[in-house]
Design a protein around this motif. Structure first.
Motif, PDB file in Angstrom:
ATOM      1  N   MET A 206       0.844  -1.167   0.000  1.00 29.26           N
ATOM      2  CA  MET A 206       0.000   0.000   0.000  1.00 29.26           C
ATOM      3  C   MET A 206       0.893   1.234   0.000  1.00 29.26           C
ATOM      4  O   MET A 206       1.847   1.314   0.749  1.00 29.26           O
ATOM      5  CB  MET A 206      -0.901  -0.035   1.234  1.00 29.26           C
ATOM      6  N   ALA A 207       0.562   2.183  -0.831  1.00 31.10           N
ATOM      7  CA  ALA A 207       1.349   3.405  -0.891  1.00 31.10           C
ATOM      8  C   ALA A 207       1.197   4.166   0.420  1.00 31.10           C
ATOM      9  O   ALA A 207       0.152   4.135   1.056  1.00 31.10           O
ATOM     10  CB  ALA A 207       0.889   4.270  -2.061  1.00 31.10           C
ATOM     11  N   LYS A 208       2.259   4.843   0.806  1.00 33.13           N
ATOM     12  CA  LYS A 208       2.236   5.547   2.089  1.00 33.13           C
ATOM     13  C   LYS A 208       1.159   6.624   2.126  1.00 33.13           C
ATOM     14  O   LYS A 208       0.675   6.974   3.186  1.00 33.13           O
ATOM     15  CB  LYS A 208       3.600   6.147   2.375  1.00 33.13           C
ATOM     16  N   SER A 209       0.767   7.167   0.962  1.00 34.52           N
ATOM     17  CA  SER A 209      -0.241   8.217   0.937  1.00 34.52           C
ATOM     18  C   SER A 209      -1.660   7.672   1.060  1.00 34.52           C
ATOM     19  O   SER A 209      -2.577   8.423   1.329  1.00 34.52           O
ATOM     20  CB  SER A 209      -0.116   9.032  -0.347  1.00 34.52           C
ATOM     21  N   GLN A 210      -1.836   6.355   0.884  1.00 33.81           N
ATOM     22  CA  GLN A 210      -3.161   5.764   1.003  1.00 33.81           C
ATOM     23  C   GLN A 210      -3.479   5.484   2.458  1.00 33.81           C
ATOM     24  O   GLN A 210      -2.619   5.078   3.226  1.00 33.81           O
ATOM     25  CB  GLN A 210      -3.249   4.468   0.218  1.00 33.81           C
ATOM     26  N   LYS A 211      -4.710   5.718   2.819  1.00 33.02           N
ATOM     27  CA  LYS A 211      -5.157   5.440   4.179  1.00 33.02           C
ATOM     28  C   LYS A 211      -6.024   4.202   4.167  1.00 33.02           C
ATOM     29  O   LYS A 211      -6.771   3.955   3.225  1.00 33.02           O
ATOM     30  CB  LYS A 211      -6.002   6.590   4.717  1.00 33.02           C
ATOM     31  N   ILE A 212      -5.921   3.430   5.222  1.00 31.43           N
ATOM     32  CA  ILE A 212      -6.838   2.317   5.422  1.00 31.43           C
ATOM     33  C   ILE A 212      -8.037   2.898   6.157  1.00 31.43           C
ATOM     34  O   ILE A 212      -7.885   3.516   7.212  1.00 31.43           O
ATOM     35  CB  ILE A 212      -6.204   1.201   6.262  1.00 31.43           C
ATOM     36  N   VAL A 213      -9.202   2.715   5.580  1.00 34.57           N
ATOM     37  CA  VAL A 213     -10.414   3.208   6.212  1.00 34.57           C
ATOM     38  C   VAL A 213     -11.284   2.013   6.558  1.00 34.57           C
ATOM     39  O   VAL A 213     -11.613   1.205   5.699  1.00 34.57           O
ATOM     40  CB  VAL A 213     -11.170   4.169   5.271  1.00 34.57           C
ATOM     41  N   ILE A 214     -11.613   1.895   7.827  1.00 35.11           N
ATOM     42  CA  ILE A 214     -12.452   0.800   8.297  1.00 35.11           C
ATOM     43  C   ILE A 214     -13.829   1.367   8.606  1.00 35.11           C
ATOM     44  O   ILE A 214     -13.948   2.369   9.321  1.00 35.11           O
ATOM     45  CB  ILE A 214     -11.857   0.150   9.562  1.00 35.11           C
ATOM     46  N   ASP A 215     -14.840   0.729   8.079  1.00 39.17           N
ATOM     47  CA  ASP A 215     -16.207   1.125   8.384  1.00 39.17           C
ATOM     48  C   ASP A 215     -16.490   0.678   9.821  1.00 39.17           C
ATOM     49  O   ASP A 215     -16.586  -0.521  10.090  1.00 39.17           O
ATOM     50  CB  ASP A 215     -17.173   0.453   7.409  1.00 39.17           C
ATOM     51  N   PRO A 216     -16.591   1.612  10.764  1.00 39.73           N
ATOM     52  CA  PRO A 216     -16.770   1.246  12.175  1.00 39.73           C
ATOM     53  C   PRO A 216     -18.023   0.409  12.419  1.00 39.73           C
ATOM     54  O   PRO A 216     -18.004  -0.505  13.243  1.00 39.73           O
ATOM     55  CB  PRO A 216     -16.862   2.591  12.896  1.00 39.73           C
ATOM     56  N   GLU A 217     -19.095   0.711  11.706  1.00 39.11           N
ATOM     57  CA  GLU A 217     -20.337  -0.035  11.907  1.00 39.11           C
ATOM     58  C   GLU A 217     -20.177  -1.489  11.467  1.00 39.11           C
ATOM     59  O   GLU A 217     -20.545  -2.413  12.201  1.00 39.11           O
ATOM     60  CB  GLU A 217     -21.485   0.624  11.143  1.00 39.11           C
TER      61      GLU A 217
ATOM     62  N   TYR B 269      -7.439  -8.065  11.692  1.00 35.08           N
ATOM     63  CA  TYR B 269      -8.043  -7.505  10.476  1.00 35.08           C
ATOM     64  C   TYR B 269      -7.022  -6.666   9.711  1.00 35.08           C
ATOM     65  O   TYR B 269      -6.841  -6.822   8.505  1.00 35.08           O
ATOM     66  CB  TYR B 269      -9.260  -6.659  10.851  1.00 35.08           C
ATOM     67  N   LEU B 270      -6.349  -5.766  10.428  1.00 33.25           N
ATOM     68  CA  LEU B 270      -5.374  -4.889   9.778  1.00 33.25           C
ATOM     69  C   LEU B 270      -4.189  -5.679   9.225  1.00 33.25           C
ATOM     70  O   LEU B 270      -3.681  -5.376   8.145  1.00 33.25           O
ATOM     71  CB  LEU B 270      -4.900  -3.807  10.748  1.00 33.25           C
ATOM     72  N   SER B 271      -3.751  -6.683   9.969  1.00 34.82           N
ATOM     73  CA  SER B 271      -2.645  -7.522   9.491  1.00 34.82           C
ATOM     74  C   SER B 271      -3.032  -8.216   8.192  1.00 34.82           C
ATOM     75  O   SER B 271      -2.258  -8.234   7.221  1.00 34.82           O
ATOM     76  CB  SER B 271      -2.268  -8.567  10.544  1.00 34.82           C
ATOM     77  N   ALA B 272      -4.222  -8.788   8.167  1.00 36.79           N
ATOM     78  CA  ALA B 272      -4.695  -9.474   6.961  1.00 36.79           C
ATOM     79  C   ALA B 272      -4.874  -8.490   5.815  1.00 36.79           C
ATOM     80  O   ALA B 272      -4.514  -8.776   4.669  1.00 36.79           O
ATOM     81  CB  ALA B 272      -6.006 -10.207   7.249  1.00 36.79           C
ATOM     82  N   TYR B 273      -5.398  -7.317   6.110  1.00 39.67           N
ATOM     83  CA  TYR B 273      -5.618  -6.300   5.086  1.00 39.67           C
ATOM     84  C   TYR B 273      -4.295  -5.861   4.452  1.00 39.67           C
ATOM     85  O   TYR B 273      -4.152  -5.816   3.231  1.00 39.67           O
ATOM     86  CB  TYR B 273      -6.327  -5.098   5.724  1.00 39.67           C
ATOM     87  N   VAL B 274      -3.329  -5.537   5.307  1.00 41.46           N
ATOM     88  CA  VAL B 274      -2.028  -5.082   4.807  1.00 41.46           C
ATOM     89  C   VAL B 274      -1.328  -6.196   4.026  1.00 41.46           C
ATOM     90  O   VAL B 274      -0.735  -5.958   2.978  1.00 41.46           O
ATOM     91  CB  VAL B 274      -1.145  -4.559   5.971  1.00 41.46           C
ATOM     92  N   LEU B 275      -1.402  -7.414   4.519  1.00 41.11           N
ATOM     93  CA  LEU B 275      -0.796  -8.542   3.827  1.00 41.11           C
ATOM     94  C   LEU B 275      -1.421  -8.728   2.443  1.00 41.11           C
ATOM     95  O   LEU B 275      -0.709  -8.918   1.458  1.00 41.11           O
ATOM     96  CB  LEU B 275      -0.959  -9.814   4.664  1.00 41.11           C
ATOM     97  N   ALA B 276      -2.736  -8.625   2.362  1.00 43.43           N
ATOM     98  CA  ALA B 276      -3.422  -8.746   1.071  1.00 43.43           C
ATOM     99  C   ALA B 276      -3.029  -7.604   0.140  1.00 43.43           C
ATOM    100  O   ALA B 276      -2.812  -7.811  -1.058  1.00 43.43           O
ATOM    101  CB  ALA B 276      -4.932  -8.776   1.277  1.00 43.43           C
ATOM    102  N   GLU B 277      -2.915  -6.404   0.681  1.00 41.65           N
ATOM    103  CA  GLU B 277      -2.483  -5.263  -0.127  1.00 41.65           C
ATOM    104  C   GLU B 277      -1.063  -5.469  -0.665  1.00 41.65           C
ATOM    105  O   GLU B 277      -0.775  -5.172  -1.817  1.00 41.65           O
ATOM    106  CB  GLU B 277      -2.546  -3.970   0.682  1.00 41.65           C
ATOM    107  N   GLN B 278      -0.164  -5.975   0.194  1.00 36.01           N
ATOM    108  CA  GLN B 278       1.200  -6.245  -0.251  1.00 36.01           C
ATOM    109  C   GLN B 278       1.203  -7.255  -1.375  1.00 36.01           C
ATOM    110  O   GLN B 278       1.924  -7.111  -2.356  1.00 36.01           O
ATOM    111  CB  GLN B 278       2.053  -6.753   0.909  1.00 36.01           C
ATOM    112  N   PHE B 279       0.391  -8.290  -1.228  1.00 32.65           N
ATOM    113  CA  PHE B 279       0.317  -9.312  -2.262  1.00 32.65           C
ATOM    114  C   PHE B 279      -0.245  -8.726  -3.552  1.00 32.65           C
ATOM    115  O   PHE B 279       0.282  -8.975  -4.637  1.00 32.65           O
ATOM    116  CB  PHE B 279      -0.548 -10.490  -1.812  1.00 32.65           C
TER     117      PHE B 279
END
Length: 92
Positions: free
Chosen positions: A1-12, A43-53
């Motif tokens: 994931m590019a450093k300028s991109q933010k991970i946004v989680i829908d709190p609901e 969740y964040l670990s899985a998300y970042v790992l998927a983004e890296q892949f």
């Protein structure tokens, strides 16, 4: 994931999924905050790992071997990926 991109989680959505996990795992009230933190970290670990892949082409993991990814079983594909240290190393 590019450093300028933010991970946004829908709190609901996250809260509803967490509630489902509480119902399945019978988490005590005193443990809810820690359980939520663990689930958020997972969740964040899985998300970042998927983004890296996704940012790398799957063929990069196969070292130019003449393997058709579409024909690999999931187990074999995961085995090939796990052998690659550049993908296994944490990048957070």
């Amino acid at each position: 994931m590019a450093k300028s991109q933010k991970i946004v989680i829908d709190p609901e959505k996250f809260a509803y999924h967490f509630i489902d996990s509480i119902n399945n795992n019978h988490i005590d009230k005193s443990e809810m905050r820690d359980a939520a933190k663990k689930q958020l970290f997972a969740y964040l670990s899985a998300y970042v790992l998927a983004e890296q892949f996704n940012q790398s082409e799957a063929s990069n993991f196969l070292d130019n071997q003449q393997i058709n990814i579409d024909n690999l079983s999931m187990g074999k594909f995961l085995e090939l990926i796990s052998q690659k240290t550049d993908f296994n190393a944490p990048n957070m």
